[in-house]
Design an enzyme around this catalytic site. Structure first.
Site, PDB file in Angstrom:
ATOM      1  N   MET A 135      23.179   7.481  56.534  1.00  0.00           N
ATOM      2  CA  MET A 135      22.470   7.848  57.527  1.00  0.00           C
ATOM      3  C   MET A 135      20.905   8.171  57.212  1.00  0.00           C
ATOM      4  O   MET A 135      19.813   7.746  57.880  1.00  0.00           O
ATOM      5  CB  MET A 135      22.815   8.812  58.473  1.00  0.00           C
ATOM      6  CG  MET A 135      22.317   8.807  59.808  1.00  0.00           C
ATOM      7  SD  MET A 135      22.335   7.560  61.047  1.00  0.00           S
ATOM      8  CE  MET A 135      23.806   7.830  61.653  1.00  0.00           C
ATOM      9  N   PHE A 169      33.639  45.426  44.965  1.00  0.00           N
ATOM     10  CA  PHE A 169      33.975  44.112  44.347  1.00  0.00           C
ATOM     11  C   PHE A 169      34.454  43.421  45.601  1.00  0.00           C
ATOM     12  O   PHE A 169      35.499  43.592  46.337  1.00  0.00           O
ATOM     13  CB  PHE A 169      35.050  44.281  43.447  1.00  0.00           C
ATOM     14  CG  PHE A 169      35.756  42.770  42.682  1.00  0.00           C
ATOM     15  CD1 PHE A 169      34.867  41.960  42.356  1.00  0.00           C
ATOM     16  CD2 PHE A 169      36.915  42.480  43.179  1.00  0.00           C
ATOM     17  CE1 PHE A 169      35.026  40.992  41.579  1.00  0.00           C
ATOM     18  CE2 PHE A 169      37.335  41.367  42.841  1.00  0.00           C
ATOM     19  CZ  PHE A 169      36.459  40.263  41.904  1.00  0.00           C
ATOM     20  N   GLN A 170      33.936  42.196  45.760  1.00  0.00           N
ATOM     21  CA  GLN A 170      34.141  41.103  46.871  1.00  0.00           C
ATOM     22  C   GLN A 170      34.013  41.779  48.348  1.00  0.00           C
ATOM     23  O   GLN A 170      34.808  41.440  49.155  1.00  0.00           O
ATOM     24  CB  GLN A 170      35.700  40.494  46.601  1.00  0.00           C
ATOM     25  CG  GLN A 170      35.654  39.390  45.503  1.00  0.00           C
ATOM     26  CD  GLN A 170      37.140  38.537  45.441  1.00  0.00           C
ATOM     27  OE1 GLN A 170      38.098  39.216  45.912  1.00  0.00           O
ATOM     28  NE2 GLN A 170      36.819  37.665  44.707  1.00  0.00           N
ATOM     29  N   GLU A 175      38.878  27.588  50.862  1.00  0.00           N
ATOM     30  CA  GLU A 175      38.802  28.016  52.061  1.00  0.00           C
ATOM     31  C   GLU A 175      38.199  27.159  53.376  1.00  0.00           C
ATOM     32  O   GLU A 175      38.547  27.278  54.391  1.00  0.00           O
ATOM     33  CB  GLU A 175      38.143  29.388  52.205  1.00  0.00           C
ATOM     34  CG  GLU A 175      38.936  30.535  51.243  1.00  0.00           C
ATOM     35  CD  GLU A 175      38.611  30.432  49.867  1.00  0.00           C
ATOM     36  OE1 GLU A 175      39.164  31.581  49.063  1.00  0.00           O
ATOM     37  OE2 GLU A 175      37.671  29.803  49.519  1.00  0.00           O
ATOM     38  N   LYS A 182      41.829  46.387  53.767  1.00  0.00           N
ATOM     39  CA  LYS A 182      43.173  46.097  52.866  1.00  0.00           C
ATOM     40  C   LYS A 182      44.083  47.484  53.196  1.00  0.00           C
ATOM     41  O   LYS A 182      45.184  47.114  53.330  1.00  0.00           O
ATOM     42  CB  LYS A 182      42.813  46.066  51.403  1.00  0.00           C
ATOM     43  CG  LYS A 182      44.041  45.888  50.624  1.00  0.00           C
ATOM     44  CD  LYS A 182      44.063  45.436  49.204  1.00  0.00           C
ATOM     45  CE  LYS A 182      45.393  45.093  48.443  1.00  0.00           C
ATOM     46  NZ  LYS A 182      44.845  44.815  46.898  1.00  0.00           N
TER      47      LYS A 182
END
Length: 555
Positions: free
Chosen positions: A468, A113-114, A51, A163
């Site tokens: 760096m 969940f999630q 993602e 959802k």
């Protein structure tokens, strides 16, 4: 007509002219992906490997095209994986709409969940965000999100959709997108006249062009202003390409890794005109000793930037393009002055050093890249030494040509951004200049580039170190190299081939041209070139911490 929430979302995206979405599916967005499947002839979905790659690709797409970039992820970890990309876009004022799925409204607040409070998490790094719990409000929210992302100072907006909302049915009425309101000048005419008077009277003026000039589409206006007044121009890292690097008035970049010419000019100037820039610490360094002889004029769309980091004597707030037009119309036309001649003397005395001495040097690679692309390639970068070398040694002649994470400094940004830029500009050659440390972070997106047959070029400046940070440890920490050696034996050529890309290894200057020519000739396959450079190759100049910007270390 009656549509599901998922279908309403897709129709609203079509309204906004969205043709590409970068995303990764999951349970909370299944209804959206089902609607996307049915709309695949209208909207292209790019399936990324992670993602974060989606958010960086949407960002690169937006920076390269000037359109709004769109990314899509599921709830929980899918949403949180977007956060770094959203913050990157926020810091650099990039218009992105991030769409996330959320658990059903009946499960909110129950540690489902999630489930994660992504609107709470992203509140400080978005222009605005929404959680959608009512399908009847969805269409207006999507339309508002795109308007907010584009208007004024652009930035990311997040839409979190429960959802059950994507499954619910509501009435959908098509609507033409509202035109983005033109930013007013805001500043009054007498302030414009005052600015013109100050510019006319100044003997040693300079212009700083920032990323806001490109965002405002004010590049031509800036060129006309600078050429009429003969004022020397410098840019921030984000402003690369906002003023042509080939123009005689251009002095190079400003600040911590700016040219000595620029930093000396700042310290000697009597008028410092900043346009679309935010005076970050990497530009001004020691604020008490920045431009000590100069009055500061600041032209910017965002009033919050005026006086935030430095005292401003002449604030001009509003539409950068229109303000520049007004000033240019009224200001005196100047001849090439003693100040211009002094700048030219400094340019000759203090050029950026480019040598090979038989060794493979970053400057040489980038100079050859510039020549072989005719200076026309779109360059994305990761973050580190290679990023600064890319800013120093490739000349940018147009806006939206240099795409880099400036404000957040996001390692792993470049490959996703390169993919997004290539999809947005299919007729351009897009090159990602990377360090080996940054490339490791998101190299999985090579799979995305291979799948979609993108002819991107990844140029890895491989010094087997976090270059760096190692440079700072060498210069300021008595060479105590703590956790910066990453000589892990990774074979980047084999890795590229494993993904289905072309891999090449370059160790000598005489191999550079052939490798670049082969890479640039690729039509439908990504190419990774592993340039092996010395571990102790450094970025110069560099301003030490706490020093004034004219106190540079040059070697």
């Amino acid at each position: 007509m009656k549509l599901t929430g998922a279908e309403i979302l897709i129709e609203c995206l079509k309204e906004q002219g969205v043709d590409t979405i970068f995303g990764f599916p999951g349970g909370a967005v299944l209804n959206i992906y089902d609607a996307l499947y049915k709309a695949k002839d209208s909207i292209r979905h790019i399936l990324v490997s992670h993602e974060q790659g989606a958010s960086h690709a949407a960002d690169g797409y937006a920076r390269a095209t000037g359109k709004v970039g769109v990314c899509l992820a599921t709830s929980g970890p899918g949403a949180t994986n977007l956060v770094t990309g959203i913050a990157t876009a926020y810091m650099d004022s990039v218009p992105v709409v991030a769409i996330t799925g959320q658990v059903a409204t009946s499960l909110l607040g129950k540690d489902s969940f999630q489930e994660v409070d992504i609107t709470g998490i992203t509140m400080p790094i978005t222009k605005h965000n929404y959680i959608v719990k009512d399908v009847n409000k969805l269409a207006d929210i999507v339309r508002d999100a795109f308007r907010i992302a584009k208007e004024g100072r652009p930035g990311p907006v997040l839409i979190d959709i429960c959802k059950d909302v994507t499954a619910a049915v509501a009435e959908y009425t098509p609507k033409e997108p509202e035109p983005v309101k033109e930013i007013p000048i805001k500043v009054k005419e007498d302030k414009i006249d005052e600015a013109v008077k100050v510019i006319n009277e100044s003997q040693k003026p300079i212009i700083l062009s920032g990323g806001g000039v490109s965002i405002a589409g004010a590049n031509e206006e800036l060129i006309k202003f600078a050429e009429k007044t003969k004022i020397p121009v410098t840019t921030t890292l984000m402003g690369m390409g906002s003023f042509p690097g080939t123009n005689d008035l251009y002095m190079g970049m400003i600040g911590m890794h700016g040219t000595k010419t620029t930093n000396l000019a700042v310290s000697e100037s009597d008028l410092f005109i900043a346009i679309g820039a935010r005076f970050s610490d990497r530009v001004i360094s020691n604020v008490e000793r920045f431009a000590p002889k100069a009055k500061i004029m600041h032209i910017d769309v965002d009033p919050a930037e005026i006086g935030k980091n430095i005292v401003v004597h002449y604030p001009l707030i509003g539409n950068i393009k229109k303000i520049l037009e007004k000033i240019t119309e009224k200001v005196d036309e100047k001849e090439y002055s003693e100040w211009n001649k002094k700048i030219d003397e400094w340019k000759k005395a203090y050029p950026l050093k480019s040598r090979t001495k038989g060794e493979l040097k970053p400057s040489y690679i980038l100079e050859r890249m510039y020549e072989l692309t005719g200076g026309k390639a779109v360059i994305t970068t990761e973050v580190g030494q290679h990023q600064i070398w890319a800013a120093q040694f490739y000349k940018y002649s147009s806006p939206r040509q240099f795409l880099s994470s400036g404000g957040l400094g996001t390692m792993g940004y470049g490959l996703g951004a390169c993919i997004g830029a290539q999809i947005g500009l299919p007729d351009k050659k897009v090159i990602n200049v990377a360090g080996d440390g940054s490339f490791r972070m998101n190299c999985n997106e090579l799979a995305t580039a291979v799948e979609y047959k993108l002819p991107i070029v990844v140029a890895i400046f491989n010094n087997r170190a976090l270059g760096m940070v190692r440079q700072w440890q060498n210069l300021f920490y008595d060479s105590r190299y703590s956790a910066t050696s990453i000589d892990r034996g990774t074979d980047f050529v084999a890795l590229a081939k494993a993904y289905g890309a072309i891999g090449m290894n370059v160790t000598k200057p005489e191999e550079v041209d052939d490798a670049l020519k082969e890479a640039l000739a690729s039509k439908d396959t990504p190419v990774v070139i592993n340039f092996e450079i010395d571990k102790d190759e450094k970025v110069f100049p560099i301003v030490p911490p706490g020093a004034a910007i004219d106190e540079l270390i040059e070697e």
